[in-house]
Design an enzyme around this catalytic site. Structure first.
Site, PDB file in Angstrom:
ATOM      1  N   ASP A 422      43.987  19.749  67.282  1.00  0.00           N
ATOM      2  CA  ASP A 422      44.890  20.299  66.278  1.00  0.00           C
ATOM      3  C   ASP A 422      44.761  19.567  64.940  1.00  0.00           C
ATOM      4  OD1 ASP A 422      47.306  21.923  65.543  1.00  0.00           O
ATOM      5  OD2 ASP A 422      48.205  19.932  65.361  1.00  0.00           O
ATOM      6  N   GLU A 475      40.340  22.677  65.024  1.00  0.00           N
ATOM      7  CA  GLU A 475      41.084  23.506  64.071  1.00  0.00           C
ATOM      8  C   GLU A 475      40.927  22.806  62.718  1.00  0.00           C
ATOM      9  OE1 GLU A 475      45.480  25.012  62.711  1.00  0.00           O
ATOM     10  OE2 GLU A 475      45.140  23.056  63.622  1.00  0.00           O
TER      11      GLU A 475
END
Length: 742
Positions: A422, A475
Site C-alpha cells: 500500500d 500501489e
C-alpha cells in the site's frame, strides 16, 4: 530431591534492591529473584516476589514434600530463604498461601534464557529469516514445565515486564531479562498457556511508566475495542494445498499467466443482518465467497488488510498488530483454512500489506520504549500529514527486519500468494503531501527517500528468494521508473505495479457524454505509450468507489440503459487491454451506491435483469480471458499488442489485436457511442471466418442484441494496412472480441 532443611538463615536483598522490586524498577530481575548459589557459603538463596501472599514455601516438585518455608522480606510480597543443601541445577516449586488458599506455582526466575547467542546475533543484525518464531509469545515446555516465553525488542527501556490476566496486570510480578547485545527482553512464565491475555509494561529511561503496549509480534489479538494480545503460538495446521504450493514454487514468478483479481473487504462483502449485522466468519466466507468467485472465473482474491487494527473505518489500513490476523472473522487457523479452501478451488490469495505507516494509538508501536523506536524521530519524516499516522524509520536495521520478516511470515506461515504493498508513493518521496519547509532533503539534496528505497528493494529480494514463489504488487501512483524491474538493473524489484494512470484516464473518459468523447479519444490511447514500461495491473479498486466518487456504475454517462452498456464496454476494454485485471467487489453486478464498509453489498440487485447481465458479462469476460492466451500471455511486451485503428476519434471507435506467443490473434473493436454502425470495415491479418467470441451488447447481458450473428467472413479487401478486412456491425456502446476460426 531430598529435603534440604527449612528456613535456614535468611539473607537480605543485595544492594538494597527491595525498593526496586516493590516499585517495579528492577532492571535485572534474574540477578535478584529466583535461586542464587553462594559458593563461599555453599548455600542457595531463593528470593520470591508474590504481592498479596501471606506465606511462601519451597517444595519438592515430585513428592510435594516441604523443602523449607521462606521468611517475609521487607515489604508486601517479598519472601527470602536460604537452603544450605540445595544445589544447581534447581528443581523446585513454590507453594503460595493467599489467606486460606494454597496455590502451587513454578518460579519463573529459576529458568535459563530462551534466546541463544546465535538468535541474538541474527536478530541484532537483521538477518534472522523467521524472527516470529523467537519473538512474541510462544507456548513451550521448558525442563518439563509448560508455560509461555515472551520476548520483545525494547533496547532503550529501563525495565520491561509482561503483564496479563495471569498476574493481575501488575508490572512488578514478571520483569524480564535483557539481552544487551540485541536489546531484547525475555522471560519464561510457567503455567501461562494459549488464550491468556497479555501486554508489555515498559518503563522509560527517565522512569516514566508508558501506556501498556500490545506485542509487535503478537500472533493473535483481542477483538476491538479491546487491544490486548493473546497467547496463541505457531500451531500445526493440516494444509491440503500441496499441489497448489508445488506449482507456485515452480511457476510463481512467471508473468505470462491469466491474473484476474477480485478485490474485497471481508467485513462488508456480505453480512448477517438477522444476527445484528455481524461479519461472516472465515469458515462462512470459505463456504460462500470461494464458490462465488470461482464461478465468476476470477483467478485470485485480494483482501483489504487482514492485520489486526483498532478502527473499522480504516478498513485495515492503520494496522495495530502486523503479525495477527484480525479476530473480527476468526482465529489464525480459521484464516489458514480459508486460504486452503481458496487454493483447493484454484484461487490465489493476495493481501493488502501496509508497511508505510501505523496508527498513533497508545497501545501501538509509537514511542514504544520511551524513544522513537519504530518511527522516525523527526516529524518531518516520521509523521504522515494526510492520515495522522506515524512513519517507520526505514533506515533502522531492526525496523527493516521487522517489516521484511512480516512479509515473509504471511507468505510462509499463511501461504499468501502475493502482497499488494500500500501507498508506495508515500514511502518513496520525502516531500510526499508536504509543503516547502515541511520535509528534509536527502544527503544529495533531493526528495527521494533513500532509506525507503533501500528497504523496498531488500523487501522484494527477500520475498522473491524466500517466499515460496509469492509475488509483490506496488500501489504506486507516480512516474517513478522501474518499479517492477529487478533490483539488479536498478529497479525496485516488485512483481507488478498498479496502473493508476490508465485507471484515471479510463474512468474520466466514461463519465463524458458520448457526443463529446471525440475530443477525448487520447484518454484511451495514451496508456499504450507507456503500457510496457512496467508489469502493470489495471485496478478498479475500492478507492474508486468511496469518498463521494460514486460507484463505477454511478460514474458512467447516460440514462439507465446507457450506464449499463457503458459499464459492460469499459470492462471489456479493460479485459482486452495489456495488463493484469483487478475489480473491487460489487462492480461485477453494477452496485449502484458507493461502498459502505458497515453494510453488505446490495445482493438484491441481482434480481434485476440489467444487473444480472453485468454479472454474466463479467463471467464471460473471465472465461474468454482465461481461454485465449492472446489476452494474457504477452501482457508486458509490445509483441503482444497491435493497434488496428486508434485514430477514428470522430466515431469514437477503437480497434486492436492481441497476440499469443504462437501468433494467434484476438481482435477487439470498441464503439463508444450509442449509434449502431453497420458495414464498419476493420483490417485483419488473415482471411477466413472470424468468430464473435464476446459481444457486450448481447441480450444475455442486457444489451440490445445488435451484432454479427456469431461471426463474419473476412473479405480480401485490404484495410488498415492489413491484407483482409471484416465488415462489422458495431453495436451501440459495446465491445466485440473476434478470433479466426481454426
Amino acid at each position: 530431591m531430598k529435603r534440604h532443611g527449612a528456613r535456614a538463615q535468611t539473607r537480605g536483598i543485595p544492594g538494597g534492591l527491595a525498593d526496586s522490586i516493590l516499585s517495579g524498577d528492577l532492571h535485572d530481575p534474574f540477578a535478584v529473584l529466583g535461586p542464587h548459589f553462594d559458593r563461599d557459603a555453599q548455600e542457595t538463596v531463593i528470593r520470591v516476589f508474590r504481592p498479596g501472599a501471606d506465606a511462601v514455601a519451597v517444595i519438592d516438585p515430585a513428592s510435594g514434600a516441604l523443602l523449607g518455608a521462606l521468611d517475609r522480606g521487607p515489604g508486601d510480597g517479598l519472601f527470602i530463604g536460604t537452603f544450605p543443601r540445595l544445589r544447581p541445577p534447581y528443581d523446585y516449586r513454590l507453594r503460595v498461601l493467599y489467606g486460606e488458599t494454597a496455590v502451587e506455582q513454578e518460579d519463573a526466575y529459576r529458568f535459563g534464557p530462551w534466546l541463544g547467542e546465535l538468535d541474538c546475533h541474527l536478530l541484532g543484525e537483521g538477518t534472522h529469516l523467521t524472527p516470529w518464531t523467537r519473538l512474541g509469545a510462544h507456548p513451550v515446555t521448558v525442563e518439563g514445565v509448560d508455560g509461555t516465553v515472551f520476548a520483545v525488542w525494547a533496547p532503550n527501556a529501563r525495565r520491561v515486564s509482561v503483564v496479563g490476566d495471569f498476574n493481575g496486570w501488575d508490572g512488578r510480578v514478571h520483569p524480564m531479562r535483557l539481552h544487551p547485545g540485541c536489546g531484547i527482553w525475555e522471560v519464561f512464565v510457567p503455567g501461562v498457556g494459549p488464550g491468556a491475555l497479555y501486554k508489555y509494561e515498559l518503563k522509560a529511561r527517565d522512569g516514566q511508566v508508558l501506556p501498556l503496549k500490545s506485542d509487535p509480534y503478537a500472533l493473535y489479538a483481542e477483538k476491538r475495542p479491546a487491544t490486548a494480545s493473546i497467547v496463541h503460538g505457531l500451531r500445526p495446521f493440516d494444509w491440503q494445498d500441496g499441489a497448489w504450493m508445488d506449482v507456485r514454487r515452480r511457476d510463481g514468478h512467471r508473468l505470462d499467466g491469466a491474473v484476474s483479481i477480485y478485490e474485497l473487504h471481508a467485513g462488508s462483502w456480505k453480512r448477517v443482518p438477522e444476527e445484528g449485522n455481524r461479519f461472516l466468519t472465515w469458515a462462512e466466507l470459505a463456504d460462500q465467497l470461494v464458490p462465488y468467485v470461482r464461478d465468476l472465473g476470477f483467478t485470485h482474491i485480494e483482501l483489504l488488510p487482514v492485520h489486526e487494527h483498532p478502527f473499522d473505518g480504516s478498513w485495515g489500513y492503520q494496522p495495530g498488530s502486523l503479525f495477527a490476523p484480525t479476530s473480527r472473522y476468526g482465529t489464525p487457523e480459521e484464516f489458514k483454512a480459508f486460504i486452503d479452501a481458496c487454493h483447493r478451488a484454484g484461487l490465489g490469495v493476495i493481501i493488502d500489506w501496509v508497511p508505510g505507516h501505523f496508527p498513533t494509538d497508545a497501545h501501538a508501536l509509537g514511542w514504544f520504549d520511551g524513544t522513537h523506536l519504530y518511527e522516525h524521530s523527526d516529524p518531518r519524516q516520521g509523521r504522515h500529514m494526510d492520515w495522522g499516522t506515524l512513519i517507520y524509520n526505514f533506515g533502522r536495521t531492526e525496523v527493516q527486519h521487522y517489516l521484511i520478516a512480516n512479509a515473509l511470515y504471511w507468505c510462509r506461515e499463511f501461504h499468501i500468494d502475493g502482497l499488494r504493498v500500500d501507498a508506495v508513493a508515500s514511502m518513496l518521496y520525502l516531500d510526499y503531501s508536504r509543503k516547502a519547509g515541511e520535509w528534509v532533503p536527502n544527503r544529495h539534496g533531493g526528495n527521494e527517500n533513500l532509506e525507503a528505497i533501500a528497504f523496498l528493494r531488500r523487501l522484494n529480494e527477500v520475498v522473491f528468494a524466500h517466499g515460496d514463489g509469492a509475488t509483490t504488487m506496488a500501489e504506486e501512483s507516480t512516474a517513478w521508473p522501474m518499479v517492477s524491474r529487478p533490483t539488479s538493473v536498478g529497479g525496485l524489484g516488485f512483481g507488478y505495479k498498479w496502473n493508476m494512470g490508465w485507471m484515471h484516464d479510463t474512468l474520466d473518459y466514461f463519465k463524458k457524454d458520448p457526443v463529446h468523447r471525440r475530443w477525448h479519444h487520447n484518454q484511451l490511447t495514451f496508456g499504450l505509450m507507456y503500457a510496457f514500461s512496467e508489469n502493470f495491473v489495471l485496478p478498479l479498486s475500492h478507492d474508486e468507489v468511496v469518498h463521494g466518487k460514486s460507484s463505477l456504475f454511478g460514474r458512467m454517462n447516460g440514462d439507465r440503459w446507457q450506464k449499463f452498456a457503458n459499464l459492460r464496454a469499459m470492462y471489456a476494454m479493460m479485459w482486452a487491454h495489456p495488463g493484469k485485471k483487478l475489480l473491487f467487489m460489487g462492480g461485477e453486478f453494477a452496485q449502484v451506491r458507493e461502498w459502505n464498509h458497515d453494510a453488505s453489498l446490495d445482493w438484491h440487485l441481482l434480481e434485476d435483469p440489467l444487473h444480472r447481465g453485468v454479472h454474466g458479462c463479467l463471467r464471460a469476460l473471465n472465461a474468454v480471458y482465461r481461454q485465449h492466451s492472446a489476452l494474457h500471455q504477452q501482457d508486458f511486451g509490445p509483441q503482444g499488442f497491435d493497434w488496428v485503428d486508434c485514430q477514428d476519434a470522430d466515431n469514437s471507435v477503437l480497434s486492436w489485436l492481441r497476440w499469443s506467443a504462437d501468433g494467434t490473434p484476438l481482435l477487439t473493436v470498441c464503439n463508444l457511442t450509442p449509434v449502431v454502425r453497420r458495414q464498419y470495415r476493420i483490417g485483419v491479418p488473415s482471411g477466413g471466418r472470424w468468430s464473435e467470441v464476446l459481444n457486450t451488447d448481447s441480450h444475455w447481458f442486457g444489451g440490445s442484441g445488435q451484432g454479427n450473428d456469431g461471426g463474419v467472413t473476412a473479405d480480401a479487401v485490404s484495410c488498415h494496412g492489413r491484407p483482409a478486412s471484416l465488415a462489422l456491425t458495431l453495436p451501440p456502446l459495446a465491445v466485440l472480441y473476434l478470433t479466426p476460426e481454426g
